[in-house]
Scaffold this motif. Structure first.
Motif, short mmCIF file in Angstrom:
data_model
loop_
_atom_site.label_atom_id
_atom_site.label_comp_id
_atom_site.label_asym_id
_atom_site.label_seq_id
_atom_site.Cartn_x
_atom_site.Cartn_y
_atom_site.Cartn_z
N LYS A 10 7.24 -0.16 -8.31
CA LYS A 10 7.53 -0.47 -9.71
C LYS A 10 6.53 -1.43 -10.32
O LYS A 10 6.25 -1.36 -11.51
CB LYS A 10 8.94 -1.06 -9.79
CG LYS A 10 9.40 -1.35 -11.18
CD LYS A 10 10.81 -0.90 -11.38
CE LYS A 10 11.31 -1.22 -12.76
NZ LYS A 10 10.85 -0.32 -13.78
N TYR A 11 6.00 -2.35 -9.54
CA TYR A 11 5.11 -3.39 -10.05
C TYR A 11 3.73 -3.24 -9.43
O TYR A 11 3.52 -2.49 -8.50
CB TYR A 11 5.68 -4.78 -9.73
CG TYR A 11 7.05 -5.00 -10.31
CD1 TYR A 11 7.21 -5.30 -11.65
CD2 TYR A 11 8.19 -4.88 -9.53
CE1 TYR A 11 8.46 -5.49 -12.20
CE2 TYR A 11 9.46 -5.07 -10.06
CZ TYR A 11 9.58 -5.38 -11.40
OH TYR A 11 10.83 -5.57 -11.94
N GLY A 12 2.77 -4.00 -9.91
CA GLY A 12 1.41 -3.96 -9.37
C GLY A 12 1.37 -4.44 -7.93
O GLY A 12 2.15 -5.29 -7.52
N ALA A 63 12.04 -3.85 1.07
CA ALA A 63 12.15 -4.37 -0.30
C ALA A 63 10.77 -4.49 -0.93
O ALA A 63 10.59 -4.19 -2.12
CB ALA A 63 12.87 -5.72 -0.30
N THR A 64 9.77 -4.91 -0.16
CA THR A 64 8.41 -5.02 -0.68
C THR A 64 7.85 -3.64 -1.05
O THR A 64 7.21 -3.48 -2.09
CB THR A 64 7.50 -5.73 0.34
OG1 THR A 64 8.06 -7.01 0.64
CG2 THR A 64 6.09 -5.91 -0.19
N ILE A 65 8.11 -2.65 -0.22
CA ILE A 65 7.70 -1.28 -0.55
C ILE A 65 8.35 -0.85 -1.86
O ILE A 65 7.68 -0.31 -2.75
CB ILE A 65 8.08 -0.30 0.59
CG1 ILE A 65 7.23 -0.56 1.83
CG2 ILE A 65 7.94 1.16 0.14
CD1 ILE A 65 7.69 0.19 3.07
N THR A 66 9.64 -1.12 -1.98
CA THR A 66 10.38 -0.74 -3.19
C THR A 66 9.82 -1.44 -4.41
O THR A 66 9.61 -0.81 -5.46
CB THR A 66 11.88 -1.09 -3.02
OG1 THR A 66 12.36 -0.44 -1.84
CG2 THR A 66 12.69 -0.65 -4.21
N LEU A 67 9.55 -2.73 -4.31
CA LEU A 67 8.99 -3.48 -5.44
C LEU A 67 7.61 -2.97 -5.83
O LEU A 67 7.28 -2.90 -7.02
CB LEU A 67 8.92 -4.97 -5.10
CG LEU A 67 10.25 -5.70 -5.03
CD1 LEU A 67 10.09 -7.05 -4.34
CD2 LEU A 67 10.84 -5.86 -6.43
N LEU A 91 3.34 5.48 -3.31
CA LEU A 91 4.52 6.22 -3.75
C LEU A 91 4.70 6.12 -5.26
O LEU A 91 5.05 7.09 -5.92
CB LEU A 91 5.78 5.71 -3.06
CG LEU A 91 5.96 6.07 -1.60
CD1 LEU A 91 7.19 5.36 -1.03
CD2 LEU A 91 6.10 7.57 -1.44
N GLY A 92 4.45 4.93 -5.80
CA GLY A 92 4.60 4.71 -7.24
C GLY A 92 3.66 5.57 -8.06
O GLY A 92 4.02 6.05 -9.14
N ALA A 93 2.46 5.78 -7.55
CA ALA A 93 1.49 6.61 -8.26
C ALA A 93 1.86 8.09 -8.19
O ALA A 93 1.50 8.87 -9.06
CB ALA A 93 0.09 6.39 -7.68
N ALA A 114 0.84 -1.20 0.00
CA ALA A 114 0.00 0.00 0.00
C ALA A 114 0.88 1.25 0.00
O ALA A 114 0.63 2.20 -0.76
CB ALA A 114 -0.93 0.00 1.21
N ILE A 115 1.91 1.24 0.83
CA ILE A 115 2.84 2.38 0.88
C ILE A 115 3.56 2.51 -0.47
O ILE A 115 3.64 3.59 -1.05
CB ILE A 115 3.85 2.20 2.03
CG1 ILE A 115 3.15 2.29 3.38
CG2 ILE A 115 4.99 3.24 1.93
CD1 ILE A 115 4.00 1.81 4.55
#
Length: 195
Positions: free
Chosen positions: A134-136, A127-131, A62-64, A57-58
């Motif tokens: 970039k990904y769905g 790492a999950t936040i970072t991924l 951030l990605g959006a 969710a975080i």
């Protein structure tokens, strides 16, 4: 659907590798010496699913909000940092060992609470936040959750079979190299987009 599978596979691989030699594996081994394997894995799965849901969710938020070329650059730098963190290694604190050994609650609740607290701010959460930037979100959440549970299950099975810890140094170096490769790949991808 292709994006989902990419997110699933990449997240599974990254988190599985990140979890190798992590303190969560040591906790899983400790709990498995006190409780049956299935309740330990259920507790790990519930805690991981909740922490990683918050993480995606975080990351998705951030990605959006950020441009993708800068996200790739930041993610690449973060992965290089995760590699360095992995080289440093992880150890259970005396308090974490005591909680794992002295818990009188049901195995699922004890393991779930311990893992939830241990994973907050851990490299697998970051790492999950970072991924997720970039990904769905769904593929990242599912892949990261399965990757972490699989790595912890592997630690329990191998630890019980061998009666000792996994070869920590080799795993730590291998995981650090894989993080560095992922980080460099993302940095080069970002630099190509920015050029």
């Amino acid at each position: 659907m292709e994006g989902f599978f990419v997110a699933l596979v990449v997240s599974f691989g990254v988190i599985f590798v990140a979890e190798l030699g992590d303190k969560s594996q040591l906790m899983a081994l400790t709990f498995a010496t006190r409780f049956k394997t299935l309740p330990v894995l259920i507790g790990i799965t519930i805690a991981t699913a909740l922490v990683h849901l918050a993480s995606v969710a975080i990351g998705y938020g951030l990605g959006a909000a950020l441009p993708t070329d800068w996200i790739s650059l930041i993610a690449g730098i973060a992965f290089l940092g995760f590699g360095a963190w992995t080289l440093r290694g992880d150890r259970l604190t005396e308090e974490e060992k005591r909680k794992a050994e002295l818990s009188n609650k049901s195995a699922i609740v004890a393991v779930g609470i311990a893992f939830f607290i241990a994973e907050l701010g851990d490299k697998t959460m970051l790492a999950t936040i970072t991924l997720a930037t970039k990904y769905g979100w769904f593929g990242t959440w599912l892949g990261s959750t399965i990757g972490m549970v699989a790595a912890d299950a592997l630690a329990i099975v191998v630890g019980r079979m061998l009666g000792r810890h996994l070869p920590e140094r080799a795993i730590r170096y291998g995981a650090a190299v894989l993080f560095a490769i992922c980080g460099l790949w993302l940095i080069f991808e970002a630099l190509a987009e920015l050029a």
